[in-house]
Design an enzyme around this catalytic site. Structure first.
Site: not given
Length: 311
Positions: A97, A173, A242
């Site tokens: 990701t 995503k 994150k």
């Protein structure tokens, strides 16, 4: 001809994915900074590269499954990294990701080196990866995506090809994880509400997932919250933070406000501050409990007189 697959980054997701490729007969060469993590895959039949350069040289397709943008940029641009070690015409398949800005920049650098960058982040937890039940979102040069299709078929149950711009896959995503984070936060808040009225959490979970919210997100994460199974980690609170930072950065890059991010982000920061950064990101439920004074279950008297005035 069997594809030779380099695999860089064998954490929980990466190890499960690499094992499935080995079991399907791909020639897998793994590299990880912590060499001990490769031992299990070596016993399964993988070759172990001593350096990143060796893994790139041996690969037709090099998969990276790395935790963050800094790690991806490091393996890409290092003196003996992907851009200098992977043969021209071969494919770098980035399955972690990552931020849209990072993927956009790296796609340009790869193109100049004659290497195709395909971004293909995955949807699902490590247990889904082991069972080949993950979804894959792929974007990049058309021929390169097609070259990777046998890998997608081995790794997951469905691949969504979303275009030729690699950053498109990263955007989807991040948007997916944003919606999931909001679902987790909403479930945590709803659980605290019914608990304040003395409702048994498993009963609420059943009402939720057997009714309008019969979806894996509510079933899996609601179950983790009710069972207090925060150590069954899919995404840690730190990695969740994150990801939400990447969501905010993507929104800023596209001048798109995303006000709902702030609430979940603050909860994750609180969880990390309370020492829960390595636990599953649905540990935000504990932060909600702390905010509501539900660290210890309230007595009936508190529920009746303090929490619900007038009843």
């Amino acid at each position: 001809m069997t594809l030779a697959v380099g695999f860089v980054g064998i954490g929980r997701m990466g190890a499960a994915m690499a094992a499935n490729l080995i079991d399907d007969g791909f020639d897998v060469i793994v590299y990880n900074r912590t060499a001990e993590k490769a031992a299990g895959l070596q016993r399964r039949g993988a070759s172990v590269a001593g350096t990143l350069h060796e893994a790139c040289e041996a690969a037709d397709v090099l998969i990276t499954m790395l935790a963050d943008d800094a790690a991806l940029e490091a393996v890409t641009s290092a003196p003996a990294g992907i851009l200098t070690s992977l043969e021209s015409g071969h494919v770098h398949l980035a399955m972690g990701t990552h931020g849209t800005s990072t993927i956009r920049s790296l796609a340009s650098l790869h193109a100049r080196s004659g290497i195709a960058l395909v971004a293909a982040p995955v949807l699902g937890r490590p247990d889904a990866a082991r069972k080949r039940e993950i979804g894959i979102i792929a974007a990049g040069p058309e021929g390169a995506v097609e070259r990777c299709r046998p890998l997608f078929e081995s790794l997951g149950q469905r691949c969504y090809v979303v275009g030729t711009a690699a950053e498109s896959a990263a955007a989807i995503k991040l948007a997916h994880n944003f919606v999931l984070a909001c679902a987790i936060e909403a479930t945590a808040e709803a659980l605290s509400l019914v608990q304040a009225y003395g409702v048994d959490p498993p009963l609420f979970r059943d009402v939720l997932v057997e009714g309008l919210f019969a979806a894996p997100a509510y079933r899996i994460y609601g179950g983790i919250m009710v069972d207090r199974a925060f150590d069954q980690v899919g995404i840690t609170a730190r990695l969740g933070l994150k990801d939400l930072d990447l969501v905010l950065a993507a929104g800023e890059l596209a001048s798109t406000p995303l006000p709902s991010v702030a609430a979940v982000r603050d909860r994750l920061i609180g969880a990390i501050a309370h020492g829960d950064g390595a636990r599953d990101w649905c540990v935000v439920a504990r932060e909600q409990e702390r905010a509501c004074g539900l660290d210890d279950p309230p007595t009936e008297d508190i529920i009746e007189h303090d929490r619900v005035p007038g009843l």
